[in-house]
Design an enzyme around this catalytic site. Structure first.
Site, PDB file in Angstrom:
ATOM      1  N   ARG A 234      48.820  67.761  71.051  1.00 23.09           N
ATOM      2  CA  ARG A 234      47.776  66.859  71.521  1.00 23.09           C
ATOM      3  C   ARG A 234      47.229  67.400  72.830  1.00 23.09           C
ATOM      4  O   ARG A 234      47.981  67.858  73.689  1.00 23.09           O
ATOM      5  CB  ARG A 234      48.315  65.439  71.736  1.00 23.09           C
ATOM      6  CG  ARG A 234      48.499  64.635  70.449  1.00 23.09           C
ATOM      7  CD  ARG A 234      47.169  64.332  69.736  1.00 23.09           C
ATOM      8  NE  ARG A 234      47.348  63.643  68.474  1.00 23.09           N
ATOM      9  CZ  ARG A 234      47.461  64.227  67.273  1.00 23.09           C
ATOM     10  NH1 ARG A 234      47.403  65.541  67.165  1.00 23.09           N
ATOM     11  NH2 ARG A 234      47.604  63.503  66.188  1.00 23.09           N
ATOM     12  N   GLU A 263      38.547  66.249  73.376  1.00 22.08           N
ATOM     13  CA  GLU A 263      38.001  66.735  72.100  1.00 22.08           C
ATOM     14  C   GLU A 263      37.184  65.709  71.342  1.00 22.08           C
ATOM     15  O   GLU A 263      36.363  66.070  70.491  1.00 22.08           O
ATOM     16  CB  GLU A 263      39.134  67.252  71.191  1.00 22.08           C
ATOM     17  CG  GLU A 263      40.045  66.163  70.641  1.00 22.08           C
ATOM     18  CD  GLU A 263      41.151  66.719  69.731  1.00 22.08           C
ATOM     19  OE1 GLU A 263      41.798  67.697  70.115  1.00 22.08           O
ATOM     20  OE2 GLU A 263      41.337  66.159  68.638  1.00 22.08           O
ATOM     21  N   HIS A 295      40.956  71.429  66.083  1.00 15.65           N
ATOM     22  CA  HIS A 295      41.909  70.497  65.453  1.00 15.65           C
ATOM     23  C   HIS A 295      41.964  70.727  63.934  1.00 15.65           C
ATOM     24  O   HIS A 295      41.765  69.793  63.139  1.00 15.65           O
ATOM     25  CB  HIS A 295      41.529  69.042  65.764  1.00 15.65           C
ATOM     26  CG  HIS A 295      42.729  68.132  65.795  1.00 15.65           C
ATOM     27  ND1 HIS A 295      42.943  67.197  66.760  1.00 15.65           N
ATOM     28  CD2 HIS A 295      43.788  68.034  64.955  1.00 15.65           C
ATOM     29  CE1 HIS A 295      44.067  66.545  66.520  1.00 15.65           C
ATOM     30  NE2 HIS A 295      44.598  67.043  65.429  1.00 15.65           N
TER      31      HIS A 295
HETATM   32  P1  NAI Z   1      58.161  64.781  64.866  1.00 12.98           P
HETATM   33  O1  NAI Z   1      58.170  63.322  65.193  1.00 12.98           O
HETATM   34  O2  NAI Z   1      58.861  65.265  63.638  1.00 12.98           O
HETATM   35  O3  NAI Z   1      58.759  65.608  66.102  1.00 12.98           O
HETATM   36  C1  NAI Z   1      58.415  65.369  67.437  1.00 12.98           C
HETATM   37  C2  NAI Z   1      59.582  65.794  68.297  1.00 12.98           C
HETATM   38  O4  NAI Z   1      59.197  65.683  69.654  1.00 12.98           O
HETATM   39  C3  NAI Z   1      60.830  64.901  68.111  1.00 12.98           C
HETATM   40  O5  NAI Z   1      61.962  65.709  67.892  1.00 12.98           O
HETATM   41  C4  NAI Z   1      60.913  64.118  69.419  1.00 12.98           C
HETATM   42  O6  NAI Z   1      62.247  63.811  69.790  1.00 12.98           O
HETATM   43  C5  NAI Z   1      60.284  65.099  70.376  1.00 12.98           C
HETATM   44  N1  NAI Z   1      59.767  64.498  71.614  1.00 12.98           N
HETATM   45  C6  NAI Z   1      59.236  63.279  71.803  1.00 12.98           C
HETATM   46  N2  NAI Z   1      58.864  63.123  73.087  1.00 12.98           N
HETATM   47  C7  NAI Z   1      59.185  64.282  73.717  1.00 12.98           C
HETATM   48  C8  NAI Z   1      59.056  64.738  75.049  1.00 12.98           C
HETATM   49  N3  NAI Z   1      58.525  63.962  76.002  1.00 12.98           N
HETATM   50  N4  NAI Z   1      59.504  65.984  75.345  1.00 12.98           N
HETATM   51  C9  NAI Z   1      60.043  66.769  74.385  1.00 12.98           C
HETATM   52  N5  NAI Z   1      60.189  66.393  73.108  1.00 12.98           N
HETATM   53  C10 NAI Z   1      59.769  65.164  72.782  1.00 12.98           C
HETATM   54  O7  NAI Z   1      56.626  65.191  64.861  1.00 12.98           O
HETATM   55  P2  NAI Z   1      55.953  66.443  64.134  1.00 12.98           P
HETATM   56  O8  NAI Z   1      55.580  66.076  62.747  1.00 12.98           O
HETATM   57  O9  NAI Z   1      56.769  67.663  64.357  1.00 12.98           O
HETATM   58  O10 NAI Z   1      54.576  66.542  64.956  1.00 12.98           O
HETATM   59  C11 NAI Z   1      54.558  66.876  66.330  1.00 12.98           C
HETATM   60  C12 NAI Z   1      53.168  66.600  66.897  1.00 12.98           C
HETATM   61  O11 NAI Z   1      52.239  67.498  66.304  1.00 12.98           O
HETATM   62  C13 NAI Z   1      52.589  65.210  66.565  1.00 12.98           C
HETATM   63  O12 NAI Z   1      53.046  64.237  67.471  1.00 12.98           O
HETATM   64  C14 NAI Z   1      51.109  65.421  66.693  1.00 12.98           C
HETATM   65  O13 NAI Z   1      50.711  65.136  68.004  1.00 12.98           O
HETATM   66  C15 NAI Z   1      50.947  66.925  66.418  1.00 12.98           C
HETATM   67  N6  NAI Z   1      50.199  67.187  65.186  1.00 12.98           N
HETATM   68  C16 NAI Z   1      49.081  67.969  65.258  1.00 12.98           C
HETATM   69  C17 NAI Z   1      48.343  68.256  64.130  1.00 12.98           C
HETATM   70  C18 NAI Z   1      47.139  69.156  64.180  1.00 12.98           C
HETATM   71  O14 NAI Z   1      46.390  69.231  63.196  1.00 12.98           O
HETATM   72  N7  NAI Z   1      46.896  69.883  65.256  1.00 12.98           N
HETATM   73  C19 NAI Z   1      48.696  67.675  62.840  1.00 12.98           C
HETATM   74  C20 NAI Z   1      49.937  66.920  62.850  1.00 12.98           C
HETATM   75  C21 NAI Z   1      50.642  66.675  63.998  1.00 12.98           C
END
Ligand code: NAI
Length: 335
Positions: A234, A263, A295
């Site tokens: 993000r 964005e 994105h």
């Molecule tokens: P997920 O929920 O499986 O993993 C997120 C991880 O981040 C978790 O292990 C959590 O404990 C950790 N976390 C939470 N707060 C944190 C912090 N302050 N510091 C360090 N770690 C922290 O999520 P997933 O599926 O891996 O997605 C991650 C991110 O990717 C989403 O939140 C979203 O913002 C982004 N995303 C971007 C996309 C794109 O098209 N560019 C598409 C899908 C997701």
């Protein structure tokens, strides 16, 4: 159920109409982004379906609730744009698509790393102009380098697996270290340790109030000179003005972005005939060692099929009163 879709593009229509054969919801596709001004479009719809740049703040949610909406069905994994406290107060249920294709985002992340390193984007243009010189295209071996992964959830773990295949050392920081990531060879360290040791830093944590501008002037100054920074998570995880200063000084050697903190006024639209008004974004575009994609990390056929299926199944669950593991609550947000 009757659902108003916001911020829609032809591909949304294509994938949702196909998936809806199995669900039979009544889908209405609106092109505009959901903002306070466009809320009247949702009047009479018990459900709305929003994407990452739709505004789901307290004022918008209040109008939606007043107009009879009860469900916010997000067709995204991220939910940082939803005021969950307001949603709870208004009795609105928020559902999301927690995982559609973590591979899509992880693979795009690695595409940015490889393109920046081997300057594929510059080589492409040179060759088309008959310029076969190699000066300026010098890269480095990924093998043996240290990659710092911030957030080792679904996407972060796949990035870890891919980078392990390149022969990289893997450091990570997560609020909740995972046994699966450790089994992949990931070594959990503190954030300062990750910042000072990683050659490549890649962000895969959600945006929360606590980690807004996680990458700022202070944390940038702790990184290795010439570090490669990748953000497919993000935009607001990075203080863009601070990163521009670090690019100018050479502290950041490579920057790959699929997301940008401002964005919502730019991405997903064809603005090629217009003058870009965002001077900060325009400055980013001037660096030869910066790649920005709009994105698109999620944007694979597989992901769009899955997003449509899960979103429509979420809507069916809500309609039938089935409690869903895909519900997003304030409590979860704070976890
Ligand atoms: P997920 O929920 O499986 O993993 C997120 C991880 O981040 C978790 O292990 C959590 O404990 C950790 N976390 C939470 N707060 C944190 C912090 N302050 N510091 C360090 N770690 C922290 O999520 P997933 O599926 O891996 O997605 C991650 C991110 O990717 C989403 O939140 C979203 O913002 C982004 N995303 C971007 C996309 C794109 O098209 N560019 C598409 C899908 C997701």
């Amino acid at each position: 159920m009757k659902v108003a879709f916001f911020s829609t593009k032809p591909y949304d229509y294509q994938f949702f109409e196909a998936a809806n054969q199995a669900f039979g919801h009544e889908l209405v596709f609106f092109e505009p982004r959901l903002t306070l001004e466009t809320t009247p479009l949702a009047a009479g719809f018990p459900a709305i379906c929003g994407f990452v740049n739709d505004e789901l703040n307290a004022s918008v949610l209040a109008v939606l609730a007043r107009q009879g909406t009860r469900l916010i069905a997000l067709r995204s994994a991220g939910f940082n744009h939803v005021d969950l406290t307001a949603a709870k107060k208004l009795g609105l249920t928020v559902l999301r698509v927690p995982a559609y294709s973590p591979y899509a985002v992880a693979e795009h992340t690695v595409a940015l790393m490889l393109s920046l390193n081997r300057k594929v984007y510059r080589a492409y243009n040179r060759i088309r102009e008959g310029n076969f010189a190699l000066e300026g295209l010098l890269g480095f071996d990924l093998h043996g380098l240290t990659v710092g992964i911030i957030g080792t959830g679904k996407i972060g773990q796949i990035v870890a697996k891919i980078m392990s295949g390149f022969g990289c050392h893997l450091l990570a920081y997560d609020l909740y270290p995972s046994a699966e990531a450790k089994a992949l060879g990931v070594q959990y360290v503190t954030l300062p340790e990750l910042f000072s040791q990683a050659d490549i830093i890649t962000l895969h944590c959600p945006l929360t109030p606590e980690n807004y501008h996680l990458i700022n002037a202070d944390t940038l100054s702790r990184m290795k000179p010439g570090v490669m920074l990748i953000n497919t998570s993000r935009g607001a995880l990075i203080d863009t003005l601070a990163v521009i200063e670090s690019l100018k000084s050479g502290q950041v050697g490579y920057l790959g972005l699929d997301v940008y903190e401002e964005e919502s006024d730019l991405f997903f639209e064809d603005l090629s005939g217009q003058v870009i008004q965002d001077d900060v974004f325009a400055r980013l575009l001037t660096f030869p060692n910066v790649i920005i994609t709009g994105h698109q990390a999620f944007f694979t056929r597989n992901a769009l099929e899955r997003i449509a299926e899960v979103t429509l199944a979420n809507i069916s669950d809500f309609e039938q009163g089935v409690s869903s593991p895909n519900e997003v609550t304030v409590e979860q947000h704070k976890k």
